[in-house]
Design a protein around this motif. Structure first.
Motif, PDB file in Angstrom:
ATOM      1  N   THR A 135    -122.155  29.287  38.879  1.00 28.41           N
ATOM      2  CA  THR A 135    -121.519  30.456  38.281  1.00 28.41           C
ATOM      3  C   THR A 135    -121.701  30.376  36.759  1.00 28.41           C
ATOM      4  O   THR A 135    -122.171  29.364  36.239  1.00 28.41           O
TER       5      THR A 135
ATOM      6  N   THR B 213    -124.240  21.558  42.963  1.00 35.58           N
ATOM      7  CA  THR B 213    -123.442  22.375  43.895  1.00 35.58           C
ATOM      8  C   THR B 213    -124.147  22.851  45.171  1.00 35.58           C
ATOM      9  O   THR B 213    -123.480  23.103  46.157  1.00 35.58           O
TER      10      THR B 213
ATOM     11  N   HIS C  24    -122.704  27.181  47.225  1.00 37.08           N
ATOM     12  CA  HIS C  24    -122.321  27.295  45.825  1.00 37.08           C
ATOM     13  C   HIS C  24    -123.519  27.378  44.888  1.00 37.08           C
ATOM     14  O   HIS C  24    -124.043  26.354  44.463  1.00 37.08           O
TER      15      HIS C  24
ATOM     16  N   THR D 175    -121.495  16.138  43.960  1.00 34.27           N
ATOM     17  CA  THR D 175    -120.161  16.744  44.051  1.00 34.27           C
ATOM     18  C   THR D 175    -119.104  15.694  43.681  1.00 34.27           C
ATOM     19  O   THR D 175    -119.398  14.491  43.691  1.00 34.27           O
ATOM     20  N   PRO D 176    -117.877  16.137  43.361  1.00 30.42           N
ATOM     21  CA  PRO D 176    -116.857  15.193  42.867  1.00 30.42           C
ATOM     22  C   PRO D 176    -116.616  13.999  43.798  1.00 30.42           C
ATOM     23  O   PRO D 176    -116.377  12.888  43.324  1.00 30.42           O
ATOM     24  N   ASP D 177    -116.683  14.234  45.116  1.00 33.19           N
ATOM     25  CA  ASP D 177    -116.384  13.147  46.051  1.00 33.19           C
ATOM     26  C   ASP D 177    -117.329  11.954  45.902  1.00 33.19           C
ATOM     27  O   ASP D 177    -116.994  10.849  46.301  1.00 33.19           O
TER      28      ASP D 177
ATOM     29  N   MET E 145    -115.203  15.318  38.669  1.00 32.69           N
ATOM     30  CA  MET E 145    -115.821  16.603  38.312  1.00 32.69           C
ATOM     31  C   MET E 145    -116.856  16.405  37.210  1.00 32.69           C
ATOM     32  O   MET E 145    -116.649  15.618  36.290  1.00 32.69           O
ATOM     33  N   VAL E 146    -117.962  17.151  37.323  1.00 32.35           N
ATOM     34  CA  VAL E 146    -119.051  17.056  36.344  1.00 32.35           C
ATOM     35  C   VAL E 146    -119.185  18.389  35.633  1.00 32.35           C
ATOM     36  O   VAL E 146    -119.213  19.449  36.265  1.00 32.35           O
ATOM     37  N   LYS E 147    -119.255  18.330  34.306  1.00 27.93           N
ATOM     38  CA  LYS E 147    -119.556  19.531  33.533  1.00 27.93           C
ATOM     39  C   LYS E 147    -120.814  19.266  32.728  1.00 27.93           C
ATOM     40  O   LYS E 147    -120.901  18.249  32.030  1.00 27.93           O
TER      41      LYS E 147
ATOM     42  N   ALA F 108    -119.518  29.870  34.656  1.00 29.93           N
ATOM     43  CA  ALA F 108    -118.709  28.767  34.137  1.00 29.93           C
ATOM     44  C   ALA F 108    -119.416  27.420  34.264  1.00 29.93           C
ATOM     45  O   ALA F 108    -119.071  26.469  33.577  1.00 29.93           O
ATOM     46  N   ASP F 109    -120.409  27.335  35.139  1.00 30.41           N
ATOM     47  CA  ASP F 109    -121.139  26.081  35.327  1.00 30.41           C
ATOM     48  C   ASP F 109    -122.300  25.936  34.344  1.00 30.41           C
ATOM     49  O   ASP F 109    -122.932  24.893  34.288  1.00 30.41           O
TER      50      ASP F 109
ATOM     51  N   ILE G 198    -115.973   9.373  42.825  1.00 33.14           N
ATOM     52  CA  ILE G 198    -114.647   8.739  42.708  1.00 33.14           C
ATOM     53  C   ILE G 198    -114.625   7.442  43.514  1.00 33.14           C
ATOM     54  O   ILE G 198    -115.456   7.231  44.370  1.00 33.14           O
TER      55      ILE G 198
ATOM     56  N   ALA H 277    -111.374  10.307  36.893  1.00 31.60           N
ATOM     57  CA  ALA H 277    -110.398  10.286  37.993  1.00 31.60           C
ATOM     58  C   ALA H 277    -110.777  11.270  39.093  1.00 31.60           C
ATOM     59  O   ALA H 277    -110.647  10.966  40.277  1.00 31.60           O
ATOM     60  N   THR H 278    -111.261  12.447  38.721  1.00 28.43           N
ATOM     61  CA  THR H 278    -111.493  13.495  39.723  1.00 28.43           C
ATOM     62  C   THR H 278    -112.960  13.654  40.101  1.00 28.43           C
ATOM     63  O   THR H 278    -113.278  14.375  41.050  1.00 28.43           O
TER      64      THR H 278
ATOM     65  N   HIS I 252    -115.455  13.539  34.779  1.00 29.54           N
ATOM     66  CA  HIS I 252    -114.064  13.104  34.732  1.00 29.54           C
ATOM     67  C   HIS I 252    -113.888  11.860  35.595  1.00 29.54           C
ATOM     68  O   HIS I 252    -114.168  11.888  36.792  1.00 29.54           O
TER      69      HIS I 252
END
Lengths: 702, 326
Positions: A640, A616, A637, A697-699, A578-580, A642-643, A702, A575-576, A573
C-alpha cells in the motif's frame, strides 16, 4: 507536455480523466455478457453439469460447456509456446482448481453473474498435489541437458577457505493487475474482432487464427490500453477462448470479464521456487565457486520454465560455476512470465548468498561485489556491449549514504527500531526483436506513426513520440503514435524489456527514412522544411513503412544487459517483528535514458512490487483442496502507499554503442530484480536474523 | 447475488418494525455486508437502510461520551472530544481498514462486522459459522490469522475489528433499541465466544438496533496506546493488536485496561494482567509479568503458533508506549 525530465505521458490526461477505453468498456448494439463458471476441484473429471436452473434464470441466453460447445477446428493443432494449452470446453478433464468449466451468457452482467451461481457441476475427484516443497522429489529436467550448466569445476565452493550454503524459498506471486482481464468478442460471419488485454497483439492474433483456422485478414485484435499486465497479458487464456466460443455460438457481441478470484487461477502467476546456493571465496574475498540449484513448478498439462539460474552464470567473475534447474508438475494452472521472469526469483537467492558470504568474510558487501566484478561476460566469453554496474554501485552508494552502514548486524537503534542497510544488484538481458513501423507526415503538420505494439503501462507511445521528435524536428504536440491494433505494422509483444529497443529502432529507422524521402523530394537539403516541401510539391502527405531487423549490427559479438543496484534502509521493530522500509535508492544502467520521467516511473513500479515481494506478497494454497485461501486484494497483500517510502532513482545515463541506434537498454524487467535481496540484506544488517523464506512477515523476525 | 428488496423506513420506530421479519438485514456503511452478499455468504430478502437516522452525534453526557451508532469511523477518529478524552479510540480506529473504508463504515456497523476467516467467506469450504454442522475449515487448514484464546471445537475465527478492541478496553457500554425500549449492556458482553453456536457473533437480537455506545469518563487519556501488528502498514487485519490504557499517579499504576484483537472470537480483555499491574510501577519488568499472565490458557494451531510469542511481546510494547517508557 515537455519539462526538464522529458515528455509527460501523451495519454496521461485521457487516463486520469477516465476518457480512455479499457477492454471491458467497449459497447456494441446487442452486446451480451458472459460469466465464467470455474471448477471447484483441482483434479479429476466433470461427471455432469446441471444448468437447468441457470437457463431458466431471468435474462439468460445460453450456458455453454464441453457438453454443448461446438468442435473447435484448431484444437487438433499442436499448441505454440504461448498457448495455455487448455482446450476450453473440449472435454471433461480438470487440471486445476478454478479452471473454466462453463460460460453463462445473459443480457446483463448481473444476471449472468447470478445465473453462474446456479450451475451445478458434479465431479469425480482425484487426489491433487499442489505443494512444491512436498513434491520436490518428483522434479525433472525441463530442457534436458540444457537444464544444467558447468564452468570450471563443479561444487568448487566446497574447497574454498570461506563458504556458505543456504536454501531460499520464494512463494507464488500473482500479477494482480488493477484491470481485470476482459475480452469483448464480435463475430461477423467467419470474421472475428476482439477487444482485450494483450501485451502481444500479433501473437494473440495468431493464436486466434490457429484456434479457428482462420486467415489473418479474418482476425482483428485491439488492445489500445492496458491497466497493468506484468507478463500475464500475452497468452490467449482459457477464459478468452470461452469468450470466443460463446460469441460464436450465440452469434452476438459478447463481453467476458473475469473476477479477482479468477485472476489467481486463470491468467498465470510467478512460480514459487526452492533454491540452494553454495558459494565460496578465498580469505581475501575472491570468489572461488558458486553452485546454484533451483526448482520451480509447472502444470500437468504444459511446461513453463524460466531462467532462474541464468544471472548466476555471468554476474560475477568466478572461475567455477555450476547450476541446475528443475521443474515439478503440480495440479495447478501453468505459471507464466512475471516481471523479471526467472531473474527476479534467482537473483533474490544469489544476492542474498553474496551478502551472506560477504558477512562470513567480514567484508562490506559492496566491496565484495567490486572485488568480483566481471569485466567481460564469463559465460559467453564476450565483451559487454556496455556495463556500468560499477557506476551503479558508486552512484547509488553516494546518493544513499552507504558509508554510514555498520558492518556488524544489530548495532544501530533509532527510536526503539533496529536500523539496517542492504544492497542487491540485478541484471536483465537488453534484447531486441524484429519490428515494423509506418510514418506519415501530412500537410496539416501531423506526423502519424503506427506499429502494432501495446502499452501495458511504461508509456510506449510517449517514448516513441520522443524518439520520433528527435529525428523529425516538429513539435511533440504534432506527433501521434498509434498502437494497439493487429492491423498496424507488425511489432513484437511488449515483454522482456525489448519494446523501446525494438519498436524504438523501427521508429528511428522509419523516421530517418521519412526524412530522407523529404530530402530527395526537395532535391537534397540537410534540414528539410517538411510542410513547405509538401506544399511545393502539392502532396497531401508523405508516408514510409520500414521493417527493422531485431539483430543490431555486431550484436552477436557482445553480451548486452541492463543493470540495477538497489540500496535499502530497513527499520525492524525488535519486539513485534514489523519491518518498515524507510529509504530506497535504485541506481540503474539502462544505457541512454530516452525519457527520464517515464523511465523513472518504470523503476519506481518495479521497486514497489519489490517491496510487496520482499515483505508482504504470497499466494497461499490450502493443499487439502488445491485452492487459494487469499484470492482477493484484502488477503493477498500488495504494497500500500503506507508501505512505500520515497524512492530515489539514479540513472547512469550512458549510451550503449551496440543495442540500438538510440543507445538504450530496456529497464522494465530489471527494475524489480535484486530488490527483495536488498531488503532481506537490510533486515539482516538491522537484526542479525537472516530470513531466506519470502515474504519477510513479522512472525519470522520474533 | 440474489435479488433483494431495499427499503428506507422514515423513523427509528419504522426500522424496528421492519426488521422483525426474517430475511431482513440492516445496512449502514455496507463495507462488510455488501461483500458478504457478493460472495453469497449472506443473501437477505430485504435491506433496511438506516443511514438517514439521526444517530450520528458525538456528545458529552453526565459521566461520559456518547457516540451515535451511525457516526462514521473517520469522523469519530478525528473528533475533538474523542481525541481529548479517549485518544486510544482514535488510534484504534485509524489502525483499521483504509481511509476509504473508514469514510463509509459506521460505529454500529463496525461492531457488526463478521470474521474475515477465509473459510467463512468461501462458500465452497466447510464453515460452522456460515453453515452450522459443516465443520471448521480453519482448524486443520491455513489458520495463521486465527484465535489463540476462547476458541471452540466448532470455530477458531477471530473478530476483525480494531475499534471494538479500543471500546472493550475503555469499558464502553452499548445502547440497544428494541420494541420494548432501550437496554444497555457492557461492550465486553456484546460479542460472544463461538462455543457450540459460532453462527451467532453477538448478543444483539434480530429485532434490535444498536443506537450508540457510551464511554465513561476515565483517567486514561494521558497514558494509552493502540498497537497493531500486521503484515503491511495499512489495510491489513491484525496478527495481534493491543489496546493499553493506564491511570498512573504518583509513579504507580492506579488502574489498567488491556484488550487484544486478532486473538479471539471477540475483543479479548486481559483482566488478570490488568489486576497484576495495579499498584505497580510502570516498568518494563512489570509489563512483561503482566504479559505472561495474559497468556495463560492460550492455545495455538499449525500456522499461528507465532502469536504465542508475538502477543506477549505486543502487550509489553503497548504498555511501554502507554506509559511513555519507550
Amino acid at each position: 507536455m515537455t519539462n526538464k525530465n522529458g515528455l509527460t505521458r501523451v495519454d496521461g490526461r485521457l487516463k486520469v480523466t477516465g476518457a480512455i477505453k479499457y477492454a471491458a468498456e467497449y459497447k456494441f448494439p446487442g452486446l451480451v455478457y458472459g460469466v465464467v463458471v470455474s471448477s471447484t476441484i483441482a483434479k479429476g473429471e466433470i461427471t455432469g453439469i446441471d444448468s437447468k436452473a441457470a437457463e431458466k434464470s431471468p435474462g439468460v441466453i445460453a450456458v455453454i460447456s464441453h457438453l454443448n460447445a461446438p468442435k473447435i477446428p484448431g484444437y487438433d493443432r499442436k499448441p505454440n509456446d504461448f498457448d495455455p494449452n487448455i482446450k476450453t470446453f473440449n472435454d471433461s478433464k480438470i487440471y486445476f482448481y478454478g479452471q473454466p468449466v462453463a460460460l453463462v451468457i445473459a443480457d446483463s452482467f448481473e444476471r449472468a453473474k447470478h445465473a453462474a451461481t446456479l450451475v451445478k457441476v458434479s465431479y469425480q475427484k482425484q487426489q491433487q498435489q499442489t505443494s512444491l516443497t512436498a513434491n520436490l522429489q518428483n522434479s525433472y529436467k525441463p530442457w534436458g541437458d540444457g537444464s544444467d550448466y558447468l564452468r570450471g569445476e563443479a561444487n568448487a565452493y566446497r574447497n574454498a577457505s570461506v563458504k556458505i550454503e543456504a536454501e531460499y524459498h520464494t512463494p507464488i506471486h500473482v500479477h494482480n493487475a488493477m484491470e481485470p482481464f476482459a475480452m469483448t468478442a464480435v463475430w461477423d460471419g467467419d470474421k472475428i474482432t476482439v477487444y482485450t488485454k494483450a501485451q502481444a497483439i500479433k501473437s494473440m492474433q495468431q493464436d486466434i487464427m490457429n484456434m479457428f483456422k482462420l486467415p489473418i485478414e479474418n482476425v482483428q485484435v485491439y488492445s489500445k490500453v492496458i491497466g497493468g499486465a506484468f507478463g500475464s497479458g500475452s497468452p490467449l487464456w482459457p477464459y478468452a477462448k470461452a469468450a470466443l466460443i460463446g460469441a460464436k455460438v450465440i452469434n452476438k457481441p459478447l463481453k467476458v470479464v473475469i473476477d479477482r478470484e479468477q485472476m489467481f487461477t486463470m491468467v498465470g502467476y510467478r512460480s514459487p521456487a526452492v533454491q540452494k546456493i553454495g558459494m565460496g571465496a578465498s580469505a581475501d574475498g575472491k570468489l572461488v565457486g558458486i553452485t546454484h540449484e533451483a526448482t520451480g513448478e509447472t502444470s500437468t498439462y504444459q511446461q513453463f520454465g524460466e531462467g532462474i539460474t541464468d544471472t548466476t552464470k555471468f554476474l560475477y567473475d568466478c572461475p567455477n560455476v555450476n547450476t541446475q534447474y528443475r521443474l515439478t508438475r503440480l495440479d495447478l494452472s501453468t505459471p507464466t512470465y512475471t516481471r523479471g521472469p526467472g531473474e527476479t526469483t534467482g537473483v533474490f537467492a544469489l544476492e542474498c548468498a553474496v551478502d551472506e558470504l560477504a558477512h562470513a568474510l567480514n567484508m562490506d558487501p559492496l566491496e565484495f561485489r567490486k572485488k568480483n566484478y566481471a569485466d567481460h561476460d564469463p559465460e559467453e566469453n564476450k565483451p559487454w556491449s556496455s556495463k556500468y554496474l560499477d557506476e551503479c554501485y558508486s552512484l547509488g552508494a553516494e546518493h544513499f549514504g552507504w558509508d554510514r552502514r555498520k558492518q556488524k548486524p544489530a548495532s544501530v537503534i533509532e527510536n526503539g527500531w533496529l536500523v539496517g542497510y542492504g544492497v542487491g544488484s540485478g541484471a536483465y538481458g537488453a534484447g531486441r526483436a524484429n519490428c515494423s513501423a509506418r510514418a506519415k507526415l501530412s500537410a496539416d503538420g501531423i506526423l502519424l506513426i503506427q506499429s502494432s505494439t501495446s502499452d501495458m503501462g511504461p508509456g510506449t507511445a510517449t517514448v516513441m513520440v520522443k524518439i520520433a521528435s528527435d529525428i523529425i524536428d516538429i513539435p511533440v504536440e504534432n506527433i501521434r503514435f498509434e498502437l494497439g491494433s493487429s492491423a498496424l505494422p507488425a511489432a513484437p509483444g511488449e515483454y522482456g524489456s525489448i519494446t523501446t529497443s525494438s519498436v524504438g529502432s523501427a521508429v528511428f529507422d522509419t523516421c530517418t527514412e521519412l526524412k530522407e524521402k523529404f530530402k530527395q523530394i526537395a532535391g537534397g537539403t540537410d534540414n528539410p522544411d517538411y510542410l513547405k516541401i509538401l506544399k511545393e510539391h502539392n502532396l497531401p502527405f508523405v508516408e514510409v513503412t520500414h521493417h527493422t531487423s531485431g539483430r543490431a549490427p555486431d550484436a552477436d559479438k557482445y553480451s548486452a544487459h541492463a543493470y540495477v543496484t538497489h540500496f535499502v534502509e530497513a527499520h525492524v521493530h525488535p519486539a513485534t517483528g514489523m519491518v518498515k522500509i524507510k529509504k530506497v535508492v535504485s541506481a540503474v544502467d539502462g544505457g541512454k535514458i530516452l525519457n527520464p520521467i517515464t523511465a523513472r516511473s518504470q523503476i519506481i513500479g518495479g521497486v514497489v512490487w519489490g517491496i510487496g515481494m520482499s515483505l508482504t506478497e504470497e499466494g497461499v494454497l490450502d493443499h487439502r483442496y488445491g485452492k487459494y485461501v487469499n484470492a482477493n486484494l484484502g488477503d493477498y497483500h500488495v504494497a500500500t502507499h503506507a508501505d512505500v517510502p520515497q524512492i530515489e532513482v539514479v540513472f547512469v545515463d550512458k549510451k550503449d554503442p551496440v543495442t540500438n541506434p538510440m543507445g538504450s537498454k530496456g529497464i522494465g524487467e530489471v527494475a524489480i530484480v535484486g530488490f527483495a535481496a536488498a531488503v532481506a540484506n537490510a533486515v539482516f544488517n538491522a537484526t542479525g536474523i537472516r530470513v531466506r523464506d519470502l515474504p519477510i512477515t513479522p512472525d519470522k523476525l520474533i | 447475488m440474489k435479488q433483494f428488496q431495499y427499503i428506507r423506513p422514515a423513523t427509528q420506530q419504522n426500522v424496528l418494525d421492519a426488521i422483525t421479519k426474517s430475511g431482513t438485514k440492516i445496512i449502514a456503511g455496507g463495507t462488510n455486508l455488501v461483500d458478504l452478499m457478493k460472495r453469497g455468504v449472506t443473501a437477505p430478502d430485504k435491506l433496511v437502510d438506516i443511514n438517514h437516522l439521526p444517530l450520528k452525534g458525538i456528545t458529552p453526557t453526565k459521566s461520559g461520551l456518547h457516540i451515535g451508532a451511525l457516526a462514521l469511523n473517520s469522523v469519530v477518529s478525528e473528533n475533538a472530544l474523542v481525541l481529548q478524552k479517549h485518544p486510544l479510540l482514535s488510534l484504534a480506529l485509524k489502525a483499521g481498514a483504509s481511509p476509504q473504508l473508514r469514510n463509509m463504515a459506521t460505529v454500529g456497523g463496525n461492531m457488526m462486522q463478521r470474521t474475515r476467516c477465509t473459510y467463512f467467506y468461501d462458500t465452497t469450504m466447510p464453515c460452522n459459522k456460515r453453515e452450522p454442522g459443516t465443520g471448521c475449515g480453519a482448524m486443520e487448514g491455513y489458520n495463521r490469522m486465527h484465535a489463540i484464546f476462547g476458541a471452540s471445537q466448532q470455530c477458531i475465527a477471530v473478530h476483525p475489528s480494531d475499534m471494538c478492541v479500543g471500546l472493550a478496553a475503555l469499558d464502553a457500554v452499548v445502547i440497544i433499541a428494541g420494541k420494548k425500549g432501550e437496554r444497555r449492556i457492557p461492550f465486553v458482553d456484546f460479542h460472544r465466544l463461538p462455543e457450540d453456536h459460532p453462527e451467532t457473533d453477538n448478543h444483539l437480537a434480530k429485532d434490535e438496533l444498536i443506537v450508540g455506545v457510551e464511554i465513561p469518563d476515565n483517567n486514561f487519556a494521558k497514558n494509552s496506546y493502540y498497537l497493531k501488528v500486521r503484515d503491511r502498514q495499512s489495510y491489513a487485519f491484525a496478527l495481534v493488536s493491543v489496546a493499553a490504557a493506564l491511570d498512573i499517579s504518583g509513579g504507580l499504576i492506579k488502574q489498567a485496561r488491556l484488550a487484544m484483537g486478532g486473538v479471539a472470537h471477540k475483543p479479548w480483555r486481559l483482566y488478570d494482567a490488568e489486576k497484576s499491574l495495579v499498584g505497580k510501577a510502570p516498568t518494563e519488568e512489570n509489563f512483561k509479568v503482566a504479559a505472561q499472565i495474559a497468556m495463560q490458557g492460550a492455545k495455538a494451531y499449525e500456522y499461528n503458533a507465532f502469536k504465542l510469542k508475538l502477543a506477549p511481546a505486543s502487550i509489553s510494547e503497548a504498555l511501554k508506549h502507554a506509559a511513555g517508557v519507550v
